[in-house]
Design a protein around this motif. Structure first.
Motif, short mmCIF file in Angstrom:
data_model
loop_
_atom_site.label_atom_id
_atom_site.label_comp_id
_atom_site.label_asym_id
_atom_site.label_seq_id
_atom_site.Cartn_x
_atom_site.Cartn_y
_atom_site.Cartn_z
N GLY A 56 0.43 -1.15 0.03
CA GLY A 56 -0.24 -0.14 -0.03
C GLY A 56 0.54 1.44 -0.17
O GLY A 56 0.32 2.25 0.80
N TYR A 57 2.42 0.94 -0.53
CA TYR A 57 2.77 2.55 -0.11
C TYR A 57 3.00 2.45 -1.37
O TYR A 57 3.92 1.52 -2.98
N THR A 58 3.38 3.61 -2.56
CA THR A 58 4.10 3.95 -3.54
C THR A 58 5.96 3.64 -3.28
O THR A 58 6.41 4.21 -2.30
N ALA A 59 6.64 3.56 -4.94
CA ALA A 59 8.05 3.49 -4.22
C ALA A 59 8.60 4.80 -4.78
O ALA A 59 9.96 4.51 -3.38
N ASP A 60 7.88 5.69 -4.51
CA ASP A 60 8.25 7.49 -4.60
C ASP A 60 8.11 7.75 -2.94
O ASP A 60 8.99 8.23 -2.18
N GLU A 61 7.50 6.78 -2.25
CA GLU A 61 7.37 7.29 -0.84
C GLU A 61 8.44 6.08 -0.15
O GLU A 61 8.53 6.50 1.09
N MET A 62 9.48 5.27 -0.59
CA MET A 62 9.74 4.32 0.62
C MET A 62 11.29 4.29 -0.25
O MET A 62 11.73 3.54 0.37
N MET A 63 11.44 4.76 -0.71
CA MET A 63 12.69 4.86 -1.71
C MET A 63 13.88 5.30 -0.52
O MET A 63 12.78 6.99 -0.62
N GLY A 64 14.69 5.72 -0.02
CA GLY A 64 15.12 6.08 0.73
C GLY A 64 14.62 5.48 2.49
O GLY A 64 14.77 6.09 2.78
N GLN A 65 13.85 5.05 2.52
CA GLN A 65 13.38 4.86 4.34
C GLN A 65 13.42 3.38 3.87
O GLN A 65 14.06 2.37 3.76
N PRO A 66 13.92 3.35 5.70
CA PRO A 66 14.29 2.33 6.34
C PRO A 66 13.21 0.34 6.11
O PRO A 66 11.78 1.09 6.02
N VAL A 67 13.74 -0.42 5.51
CA VAL A 67 12.35 -1.52 5.21
C VAL A 67 11.34 -2.20 6.59
O VAL A 67 11.65 -2.57 5.81
N ASN A 68 12.77 -1.36 7.95
CA ASN A 68 11.89 -2.50 8.82
C ASN A 68 10.21 -1.59 9.42
O ASN A 68 9.91 -2.13 9.82
N ARG A 69 10.46 -0.59 8.36
CA ARG A 69 9.19 0.14 8.02
C ARG A 69 8.24 -0.83 7.71
O ARG A 69 6.69 -1.15 7.91
N LEU A 70 8.36 -2.03 7.59
CA LEU A 70 7.28 -3.01 6.69
C LEU A 70 7.12 -3.86 7.17
O LEU A 70 7.15 -4.89 7.24
N MET A 71 8.11 -3.70 8.90
CA MET A 71 8.28 -4.96 9.49
C MET A 71 7.31 -5.29 10.58
O MET A 71 6.74 -3.78 11.11
N ALA A 72 7.29 -5.89 11.33
CA ALA A 72 6.50 -5.97 12.45
C ALA A 72 6.97 -6.39 14.23
O ALA A 72 7.42 -8.16 13.80
N GLY A 73 6.92 -6.31 14.97
CA GLY A 73 7.73 -6.95 16.48
C GLY A 73 8.57 -7.12 16.91
O GLY A 73 9.05 -6.20 16.08
N ARG A 74 9.07 -8.11 17.23
CA ARG A 74 10.91 -7.94 17.20
C ARG A 74 11.42 -7.83 16.47
O ARG A 74 12.53 -7.40 15.74
N ASP A 75 11.17 -8.32 14.67
CA ASP A 75 11.76 -7.78 13.91
C ASP A 75 11.82 -6.26 12.97
O ASP A 75 12.94 -5.60 12.73
N ARG A 76 10.47 -5.70 13.46
CA ARG A 76 10.86 -4.01 13.29
C ARG A 76 11.71 -3.74 14.55
O ARG A 76 12.80 -3.14 13.99
N THR A 77 11.95 -4.43 15.80
CA THR A 77 12.95 -3.68 16.77
C THR A 77 14.58 -3.85 16.01
O THR A 77 15.30 -3.09 16.54
N ASN A 78 14.65 -5.23 15.60
CA ASN A 78 15.87 -5.90 16.29
C ASN A 78 16.73 -6.08 14.30
O ASN A 78 18.10 -6.90 14.02
N HIS A 79 15.41 -5.90 13.28
CA HIS A 79 16.08 -5.66 12.00
C HIS A 79 17.91 -5.28 12.26
O HIS A 79 18.32 -6.13 11.40
N GLY A 80 18.39 -4.32 12.37
CA GLY A 80 19.61 -3.63 11.96
C GLY A 80 20.54 -4.53 12.99
O GLY A 80 21.33 -4.68 12.09
N LYS A 81 20.09 -5.15 14.14
CA LYS A 81 20.93 -6.00 15.00
C LYS A 81 21.92 -7.59 14.30
O LYS A 81 22.33 -7.87 14.06
N TYR A 82 20.11 -7.89 13.86
CA TYR A 82 19.98 -8.94 12.41
C TYR A 82 21.60 -8.58 11.17
O TYR A 82 22.36 -9.35 11.49
N ILE A 83 21.34 -7.31 10.71
CA ILE A 83 22.00 -6.96 9.24
C ILE A 83 23.57 -6.52 9.86
O ILE A 83 24.41 -7.18 10.04
N GLY A 84 24.09 -6.21 11.37
CA GLY A 84 24.92 -6.07 12.03
C GLY A 84 25.58 -7.51 12.06
O GLY A 84 26.83 -7.42 12.90
#
Length: 390
Positions: A56-84
């Motif tokens: 429900g987002y346009t590509a223009d809205e999401m370009m440059g945005q953090p991908v965890n905006r599309l996540m929920a629960g622990r994944d949204r909180t811990n995504h950066g830690k997973y990548i690191g």
């Protein structure tokens, strides 16, 4: 003239940068599943048309945005830690494997997705491509099938209980009626002054006791029949069995954002087991761990299979461990008894059934409190090479 052969051309060698950009744009517009490209910081670099429809987002809205905006629960909180953690250690939790997780749409609704991630190293930096498939309809169908199966199992159990109760009532009716009659007669004989009645009284009480013993034997035989727990064990590959059990246990939304890691000793190949029953044990232990992890920030579950050290040969140990609050010493003593439970809505039969299944396979099950906290449930099975009877 040089004899050095020129490097072979590739299908893309004739394309310039604008042509490649146009080709990428056509892929993003036509790929059937949602596709999202991010950099190693989790910032969105590309957002396909199917992703626009799905989230429900346009590509223009999401370009440059953090991908965890599309996540929920622990994944949204811990995504950066997973990548690191991946960039630091190279340990893959999801890259190249796939996983069912919960995603969030623009309107805030949550839904299950099948997520697969690929990686590429470009100019010294990682780029990650996520391929996403909506599982809402599939999971709804699976849950309905599970409900129907549960209803059928419940009906069959009620039918079995009714048949068993009828048979038990029929078998016990005769000895219990005889006991009642003999005791009634004995009471009447006690009031008689005739000395000869004493011998008759003795015989009546003896016969009442014999019939009571007979009723007890009927109950014991029925209990032995019900709890015998015979299984049709056969050689099965252990790692796929455990992987399937993990997948089945994660169908509920409550489980989707809790990582479950599988570790299998490479020496372990096949075990002697009834795969359906053993999977039921593993599923029950994982779901118990999920319940125990409610409210835990960095929730983790590990399922591992290993060769026990210093124990009986020919066995494999399977552990389901979590980093939850663990169990008290008192609860560890009673946790496998029927109706013992730590859940407010639990019946306390799950672990008792697990114990019955494991023991029917010739193994044992116990709860272990590791030094780092949490709880591990460990049960044993026989390796295929061990031909002893189950």
């Amino acid at each position: 003239m040089s004899d050095t052969p020129s490097p072979p051309s590739t299908p893309l060698s004739g394309f310039d940068a604008p042509a490649l950009q146009q080709h990428l744009a056509s892929i993003l517009a036509s790929v059937p599943d949602a596709m999202i490209v991010t950099d190693e910081a989790g910032v969105i670099l590309a957002f396909s048309r199917a992703a626009e429809t799905l989230f429900g987002y346009t590509a223009d809205e999401m370009m440059g945005q953090p991908v965890n905006r599309l996540m929920a629960g622990r994944d949204r909180t811990n995504h950066g830690k997973y990548i690191g953690n991946y960039l630091r250690t190279g340990e893959r939790q999801i890259i190249g494997k796939g996983r069912v997780v919960i995603a969030a749409r623009a309107d805030g609704t949550l839904f299950p997705i099948d997520l697969k991630i690929g990686e590429a190293l470009i100019a010294g930096h990682y780029v990650f491509t996520a391929f996403i498939r909506d599982l809402t309809d599939q999971q709804r169908s699976e849950m309905r099938m599970q409900e129907m199966q549960a209803e059928l199992v419940h009906f069959s159990r009620l039918s079995a209980v009714g048949t068993m109760a009828s048979a038990l009532a029929h078998e016990l009716n005769q000895p219990l009626t005889a006991v009642a009659n003999y005791l009634e007669a004995s009471r009447d004989l006690l009031d008689s002054p005739d000395p000869e009645m004493r011998e008759i009284l003795h015989e009546a009480l003896t016969e009442a006791a014999r019939q009571a013993v007979r009723a007890g034997e009927i109950v014991r035989k029925l209990r032995s029949y019900v709890s015998r727990g015979e299984v049709e064990a056969r050689p099965v590959a252990l790692e796929p069995l455990l992987a399937d059990a993990i997948a089945l246990s994660r169908l509920s939304r409550e489980a989707a954002d809790i990582p479950v890691k599988l570790e299998v000793d490479e020496r372990i190949q096949r075990v002697l087991a009834d795969p359906v029953q053993v999977q039921q044990v593993v599923i029950n232990l994982i779901r118990n761990a999920i319940d125990a992890l409610a409210g835990t920030g960095d929730a983790r579950i590990v399922v591992r299979a290993l060769i026990p050290v210093g124990g009986e040969t020919g066995l494999v140990a399977i552990e389901v461990c979590d980093n939850g609050p663990g169990l008290s010493a008192e609860m560890k003593e009673t946790i496998f008894k029927p109706f013992a439970t730590t859940k407010s809505q639990g019946m306390g039969l799950g672990l008792s059934i697990c114990q019955t299944i494991v023991e029917a396979h010739g193994g044992t099950i116990l709860a272990i409190s590791p030094p780092e906290g949490g709880i591990c449930f460990r049960f044993t099975l026989r390796l295929e090479a061990d031909t002893s009877e189950i």
